[in-house]
Design a protein around this motif. Structure first.
Motif, PDB file in Angstrom:
ATOM      1  N   UNK A 161       1.050  -1.313   0.005  1.00  0.00           N
ATOM      2  CA  UNK A 161      -0.329  -0.055   0.356  1.00  0.00           C
ATOM      3  C   UNK A 161       0.872   1.526   0.011  1.00  0.00           C
ATOM      4  N   UNK A 162       0.193   2.089  -0.457  1.00  0.00           N
ATOM      5  CA  UNK A 162       1.343   3.726  -0.792  1.00  0.00           C
ATOM      6  C   UNK A 162      -0.002   4.355  -0.522  1.00  0.00           C
ATOM      7  N   UNK A 188      -8.587   2.884  -6.804  1.00  0.00           N
ATOM      8  CA  UNK A 188      -7.836   1.815  -6.254  1.00  0.00           C
ATOM      9  C   UNK A 188      -7.121   1.819  -7.880  1.00  0.00           C
ATOM     10  N   UNK A 189      -8.537   0.855  -8.512  1.00  0.00           N
ATOM     11  CA  UNK A 189      -8.305   0.027 -10.466  1.00  0.00           C
ATOM     12  C   UNK A 189      -8.350   1.452 -11.125  1.00  0.00           C
ATOM     13  N   UNK A 190      -8.519   2.227 -10.901  1.00  0.00           N
ATOM     14  CA  UNK A 190      -8.698   3.515 -11.882  1.00  0.00           C
ATOM     15  C   UNK A 190      -6.562   4.098 -11.934  1.00  0.00           C
ATOM     16  N   UNK A 191      -6.841   4.227 -10.526  1.00  0.00           N
ATOM     17  CA  UNK A 191      -5.134   4.330 -10.538  1.00  0.00           C
ATOM     18  C   UNK A 191      -4.314   3.520 -11.083  1.00  0.00           C
ATOM     19  N   UNK A 192      -4.419   2.091 -10.858  1.00  0.00           N
ATOM     20  CA  UNK A 192      -3.720   1.044 -10.945  1.00  0.00           C
ATOM     21  C   UNK A 192      -3.587   1.156 -12.301  1.00  0.00           C
TER      22      UNK A 192
END
Length: 70
Positions: free
Chosen positions: A5-6, A30-34
């Protein structure tokens, strides 16, 4: 598998756009950022199948929203 985690600090306007995009596309932040990082770093092949599907669903939702506006 435990994922590291960041913590990232975002300007308020960028966070607002992230929240809006995630909500409209029905995917997690999270999925958008990844997905965005993988695309920016040119390593999209490293995404899991679920993340790839989620990314495609988000794109379709964006296109659908744009079509409704036009």
């Amino acid at each position: 598998m435990v994922k590291p985690q960041i913590v990232v600090r975002l300007p308020p306007d960028l966070l607002e756009k992230l929240n809006k995009y995630a909500q409209q596309s029905g995917t997690s932040k999270t999925d958008v950022v990844i997905g965005a990082l993988a695309q920016y770093l040119e390593c999209a092949e490293a995404l899991s199948l679920n993340q790839k599907i989620s990314q495609q669903e988000a794109r379709v939702a964006t296109v659908e929203a744009l079509v409704k506006i036009s």
